[in-house]
Design an enzyme around this catalytic site. Structure first.
Site, PDB file in Angstrom:
ATOM      1  N   LYS A   1     -29.538  27.214  27.935  1.00 37.27           N
ATOM      2  CA  LYS A   1     -29.267  28.007  26.732  1.00 37.27           C
ATOM      3  C   LYS A   1     -28.298  29.179  26.986  1.00 37.27           C
ATOM      4  O   LYS A   1     -27.430  29.452  26.168  1.00 37.27           O
ATOM      5  CB  LYS A   1     -30.576  28.547  26.149  1.00 37.27           C
ATOM      6  CG  LYS A   1     -31.475  27.476  25.536  1.00 37.27           C
ATOM      7  CD  LYS A   1     -32.708  28.129  24.924  1.00 37.27           C
ATOM      8  CE  LYS A   1     -33.680  27.098  24.398  1.00 37.27           C
ATOM      9  NZ  LYS A   1     -34.831  27.718  23.717  1.00 37.27           N
TER      10      LYS A   1
ATOM     11  N   ASP B   1     -34.269  29.671  17.090  1.00 38.84           N
ATOM     12  CA  ASP B   1     -35.678  29.880  17.473  1.00 38.84           C
ATOM     13  C   ASP B   1     -36.355  30.907  16.570  1.00 38.84           C
ATOM     14  O   ASP B   1     -37.479  30.706  16.112  1.00 38.84           O
ATOM     15  CB  ASP B   1     -35.786  30.337  18.936  1.00 38.84           C
ATOM     16  CG  ASP B   1     -35.733  29.164  19.904  1.00 38.84           C
ATOM     17  OD1 ASP B   1     -35.997  28.023  19.476  1.00 38.84           O
ATOM     18  OD2 ASP B   1     -35.415  29.386  21.090  1.00 38.84           O
TER      19      ASP B   1
END
Ligand code: NAP
Length: 290
Positions: free
Chosen positions: A78, A114
């Site tokens: 990420k 997220d």
């Protein structure tokens, strides 16, 4: 030439998306996106690729020039992927991490969904929830904590206190985001529970194979919501204790399902719904392949 029936199969090459990570076998993303592709009859595919860190840059370059509409990015890529994309949304910039990439006109556009996933699950599960007056207690200060603290801050939550085993990380997070985000010592957790109306465990404590997160929930106000972003098991010890105390709870699976929505919409052009049927599919998979 006969007119095209509304029931004709979609024409043209299938749109392609995937998830990349290392390892990747645990990822539920192919199940989630596969469910939606079938449900909405989308002419598309979604697969998974185990990609070691040293292969990431070449992979992303190939994606920029190739036939993929985009991908999800999971551990450990990420942060590195954030460095390789051409543009990013606000959340990704704030977090220095992307979990969703789309290819647009030869550019890689990064996003971090997220926080969106957590927040959508919260709003959907507890429709009357209001950001004010909410005092949130975030346990942990890693990537997920940052994402969730960011969206709660944007939503206007009155106060957000971050506690972490490594105190400096909680302090850095609070300094980066600014008031009303503050940090506090991990050993003051019981004191902070007295005022908390939203508790979020963002650590892996409570996950299968890990020690539990032991909190005495007796101090929490009766209206408090307790949430865990761990989803294996679905009901962690923390959530079980909260339920036993009669508190509202929020499990980690909803965040996982909702974070997938924006990517699917961008790649395949259809906003998907998080339904009970999808939830059941993933719960069964978690039971069969813990
Ligand atoms: P991360 O960046 O590595 O952060 C982990 C955090 O947990 C850090 O604050 C760390 O504290 C703390 N921690 C780890 N082990 C601990 C222990 N034994 N005792 C106390 N604190 C501990 O990880 P992340 O990406 O934020 O993910 C955290 C968890 O959330 C993982 O379990 C992940 O699977 C889950 N997650 C779920 C979703 C979802 O969709 N439901 C999405 C993202 C993540 P230190 O700073 O002291 O190391």
């Amino acid at each position: 030439m006969s007119a095209k029936s509304p029931h004709s199969p979609p024409s043209g090459p299938p749109k392609k998306a995937c998830v990349i990570g290392w390892p990747i076998s645990h990822s539920r993303s192919p199940l989630i996106h596969g469910f939606w592709l079938e449900k909405y009859g989308v002419n598309g595919t979604y697969d998974k690729h185990a990609l070691p860190p040293e292969a990431l840059a070449d992979w992303l370059q190939a994606m920029r020039e190739g036939s993929y509409a985009g991908c999800n990015v999971t551990i450990p890529h990420k942060q590195q992927a954030f460095k390789w994309v051409d543009e990013c949304d606000r959340q990704a910039n704030r977090l220095g991490a992307v979990n969703t990439i789309s290819v647009q006109n030869g550019k890689l556009i990064g996003a971090n969904t997220d926080g969106y996933g957590y927040f959508s699950h919260l709003r959907e599960t507890i429709p009357g929830w209001q950001p004010k007056p909410t005092t949130a207690l975030i346990i942990g200060a890693g990537g997920a904590a940052r994402a969730i603290t960011g969206v709660l801050l944007d939503a206007g939550v009155s106060q957000i206190t971050v506690l972490n085993r490594t105190g400096e990380k909680a302090q850095a997070l609070a300094e980066q985001l600014g008031p009303p985000v503050i940090s506090a010592r991990f050993d003051s957790v019981q004191e902070h529970l007295k005022q908390a109306s939203l508790v979020v465990n963002t650590t892996p404590l409570g996950m299968t194979g890990n020690p539990p997160l032991n909190l005495d929930l007796a101090a929490l106000p009766d209206h408090a919501i307790v949430s865990d972003i761990v989803y294996a098991p679905l009901e962690t010890g923390l959530l079980k204790a909260a339920r036993a105390r009669g508190l509202q709870t929020l499990d980690g699976l909803g965040m996982l399902l909702h974070q997938a929505v924006p990517g699917f919409e961008t790649w395949f052009g259809r906003r998907p719904q998080v339904t009970d049927a999808l939830r059941t599919l993933i719960v069964r998979d978690l039971e069969q392949n813990p």
